[in-house]
Write an enzyme that holds these catalytic residues in place. Structure first.
Site: not given
Ligand SMILES: Cc1ncc(COP(=O)(O)O)c(C=O)c1O
Ligand SMILES: Cc1ncc(COP(=O)(O)O)c(C=O)c1O
Lengths: 127, 412, 412, 127
Positions: B125, B202, B205, B228, B368
């Site tokens: 992401h 990270d 997910q 999430k 993203c």
């Molecule tokens: C794999 C991953 N990392 C990071 C994020 C970022 O999360 P947030 O927008 O809550 O900071 C997301 C969210 O879409 C994600 O799917």
């Protein structure tokens, strides 16, 4: 509970703290503060043969903090360092004559013991 | 099967959103990878805070403020234990993005030097890609990107090759928000540590969808987002190994994160407060703690197996459609409940829009994760993602929706 | 007088917290400078979001996500107009602290060079002091601190002297959270601009309590926090002049804040999204917008004059007590509804604790403003602060509480 | 409303867009994308004496975006630059035969006009 905090024992030690001041030849010394409240305590100890020969403190704080420092210094004089390092919240509350304390006030009450322990550890490191 | 569906019916009753009609139809919510829904337990916990003990934390001596402080710190302990961490190793942040930036700014700025290597992957992401890219640019360090295979797995050889460069940091995702891929975090973390690098995971997910323990995995940092995992927006967390957090300089500065400030001299506060500048999102932390309780009551093993079942069912139906391209591994042991796909000749937006007319909420776009899109040579993809309140009926609604897309666009 | 009290009774009915008993007594909440209470309108707005349209913004094409996006952007416009800004000039942050850090990191890192001068004041909250101190240290720039007078006003000569140094940035607070002092933001901003510096205003204690327009004031940046103005925690704002925001590099990076990311190349998103990385606190923005509506319905002129009245009344009673020291100006034209004080020989903690036994919530400590404490040579102070739901009865309760403090500690 | 989006006009222009490709000698050229969705449009224009002599586009996007680009390029050929710079959302919706559009989809529909205008402004700057 809060009213309990302001009984004569605590108020007396706040107004007329024991062992307030500086030591001539401290073997250990430490200073720390509580974040967000402005309590500052410095402890100076003289340890000989693993025993606390003398201890004095300086600082500013609320009644609970200063009374705790005063009662604590009275209590630990002549004690073995190991014994003091084992002391915890129940011991401090017992000295203060309190059954319980809220978390924020516990920080005030416990600061002197925390600082005392650090001054002892420093002492040991140097020895 | 039947057992599952009853479970789901019961779960759904806890989520007020499902009494909403979407375009006049029953809401089929297949966008939990973007953000989950909140059960009434979480909604009420936030409301209770407002109504009964709303006050600032850590600084008040009055009863209500003590209660708020206690509730905030209880939330920290509860959430920390949920991810296998100690309370003092959990820093509250706004979201996973801020958590990852915190590591890049604080640990990164203090430790990365010119010529150092930072490793991330093609699967990330943007939140786990851009902070490292910027850090690399600023420090004149090298950003190395681990490749992914056609199947959508991390390329083992590529990883080995990057680890041989002696990187300072290796940042990778536990579960991909596009391909669904679940990486072997524990195995990779070990290799990263053996290579002498700091391991940043990270967990955005993974934490919501399967049992995750940072101690078990052995990573140095892990980021996640409350929204999430049934919690409120505006709250997330960074796990950091205690020794690392201790040694790091602060990131944001201001109230709450110091012990003493004089014009000439500053003493930082203890970990984790050193990293929480300003008034925190107390109600967010309390809501997230309640969300964790909800997930715990279901059991994270159940959550994982429930999603596995739905994913297997959906994949089995989707691969039959020759005009539907599915991305990522097909083996449900290697993937979570996120399915990205495209319908031949139809842009993902149009897929999402037509599904919406049937009450089905999916996401479309680059999610993203543009480097992933580039990898597969596609501008966008549609994405359906499952969570605890979905069932096979939802999967079937999705498949029927895709049929409608094909009809509208006359796809064979 | 009577009119005011009826108004307050009516307002209080909107705040569920006031049905709480504090230590068995009616809650006298005098800690709004730390955080305000929330009216039922705000609580319901947040709940409605959860129950009816909870979804991620900016990325969804389905009906519910479009609604959430619309609500989020409507909130931005509404809050921006409340402070006299355009929507694209309002960046949502967690709180005022993050907003000030954003300026220091983004504008500061890009524009401050070795030997440059940064000016702040002795009156600042740590949040408007530490970010500049760190920036100065990092860049080898000089941090200059404008003095305050014994009365608690900014020292005009000291300000002049610092402006003559040709500073890059001048950061100052609109209203002090310790002394109550209200600075002439417009006048100072003009002098700062004439001196060629960027003018950063800390509006955390002004925006909730009086009419504030950034256009009218003419500052370049202004920070504020939602939780101090009836809104939720976890949401705040940074106003930035459009041209400045446009030219600044991003701060946090990740999702939402880019247009395109490829492994080799990144295009940032438009202002203000460039500064909002990751999933924003949508419900927080919606809650804050409702808070703004509530304040607007009362009228910010009324808010200011109501607090002025209470402050004048409280000061008139407190100055009569020879054992009570009050800090800050006594003229209510120059100050807001924040009164810091000490009782001779009694630590501020003990004052707060004893007041709590009477159901009165005040704050004690250094109020995240240690330089102010140093200035007056005191380790801590007790602080009572007023807001729309306070009345003269609350002031009288405070005075009675102070009498009790004196009794317990046998203060003459 | 959504079903409206997929009427024949839009689907036709999506499947067989007009003016898709590159110009030989463009006097202006611009490319932009929608954040968070992956639509990318590039416009190439040839302006002579303040008139759009020719225009072509390339890009990827959804049906609304591509149909909008296709219909727009058809519409503006031969028009005065000033007239085109004055066009707005109602004009684009009229071209698409839509009465209204949701904000997210509006971004798709409006991207081609936005890019076209930028290509014209660039042209003017160079002239
Ligand atoms: C794999 C991953 N990392 C990071 C994020 C970022 O999360 P947030 O927008 O809550 O900071 C997301 C969210 O879409 C994600 O799917
Ligand atoms: C003057 C001033 N500035 C900044 C802040 C920081 O606000 P927050 O903690 O919401 O970031 C405060 C809050 O205490 C304040 O009073």
């Amino acid at each position: 509970m809060s009213d309990d905090l302001y009984r004569e024992l605590i108020l007396d030690h706040y107004r007329h703290p024991s062992n307030f001041g500086h030591l001539k030849a401290p073997t250990g010394k430490y200073r720390d503060s509580n974040s967000n409240c402005g309590d500052v305590i410095q402890m100076e100890v003289r340890v000989e043969n693993g025993k606390i020969e003398d201890v004095m403190f300086t600082g500013v704080g609320c009644a609970v903090c200063i009374a705790s420092a005063s009662l604590l210094t009275e209590n630990v004089k002549g004690k073995n360092v190991e014994k003091v390092l084992e002391m915890g919240e129940p011991d401090v509350l017992a000295l203060l004559g309190l059954k319980s304390i809220t978390p924020e006030r516990a920080k005030c009450a416990m600061l002197p013991l925390k600082v005392l322990k650090m001054s002892l550890l420093q002492e040991q490191k140097q020895a | 099967m039947v057992e599952t569906s009853e479970n789901v019916q019961k779960i759904r009753r806890d989520f007020p959103i499902f009494s909403r009609l979407e375009n006049g139809k029953r809401l089929v919510y297949l966008d939990s990878a973007a953000t989950s829904q909140r059960p009434v337990q979480v909604i009420n916990a936030v409301r209770r805070f407002y109504e009964q003990m709303n006050s600032n934390v850590h600084r008040g001596l009055y009863e209500m403020s003590e209660e708020a402080t206690q509730a905030y710190e209880d939330a920290r302990s509860n959430i920390a234990s949920f991810i296998g961490a100690k309370p003092e190793e959990l820093v509250f942040t706004r979201n996973a993005t801020e958590a990852l930036n915190l590591v890049a700014y604080s640990w990164g700025r203090a430790n990365v030097r010119e010529g150092d290597v930072i490793v991330t992957t093609e699967m990330e992401h943007h939140s786990n890609f851009l902070p490292w890219k910027l850090l690399a640019t600023e420090k004149n360090a090298k950003l190395e990107v681990v490749k992914i295979t056609d199947e959508g797995l991390l390329d083992e050889d590529s990883l080995d090759e990057k680890l041989k460069l002696g990187p300072k940091i290796v940042a990778f995702t536990h579960a991909s928000n596009v391909l669904g891929t679940i990486n072997d975090a524990k195995g990779i973390a070990k290799r990263v540590k053996d290579a002498g690098a700091i391991c940043v995971l990270d967990g955005a997910q993974s934490v919501p969808h399967m049992p995750v323990s940072v101690k078990e995995i052995g990573c140095d940092f892990m980021a996640f987002s409350g929204h999430k995992m049934l919690g409120p927006m505006g709250i997330g967390g960074l796990y950091g190994r205690y020794e690392l957090l201790e040694a790091m300089p602060p990131f944001l500065t201001g109230g709450e994160m110091i012990k003493e400030v004089h014009i000439g001299e500053v003493n930082w506060n203890d970990v984790p407060y050193k990293f929480e500048a300003g008034t925190p999102n107390v109600e967010g932390a309390i809501g997230l703690s309640e969300a964790v309780n909800y997930l715990r009551s279901l059991g994270m093993d159940w959550v994982r197996s429930h999603e596995k079942e739905l994913t297997a069912y959906a994949l089995s139906l989707m691969v039959k459609e020759s005009s539907v391209q599915v991305y990522g591994p097909l083996d449900v042991e290697k993937r979570g409940g996120v399915i990205s796909f495209n319908v031949d000749g139809v842009h993902a937006h149009d897929v999402a829009q037509i599904l919406d007319t049937e009450g089905i909420a999916i996401r479309s776009g680059h999610h993203c994760a543009m480097p992933v899109m580039d990898r597969y040579g596609i501008p966008a993809a549609a994405r359906a993602s499952f969570y605890i309140y979905n069932d096979k009926e939802d999967v079937e609604a999705l498949i029927k929706g895709i049929e409608k897309v094909k009809r509208v666009f006359s796809v064979e």
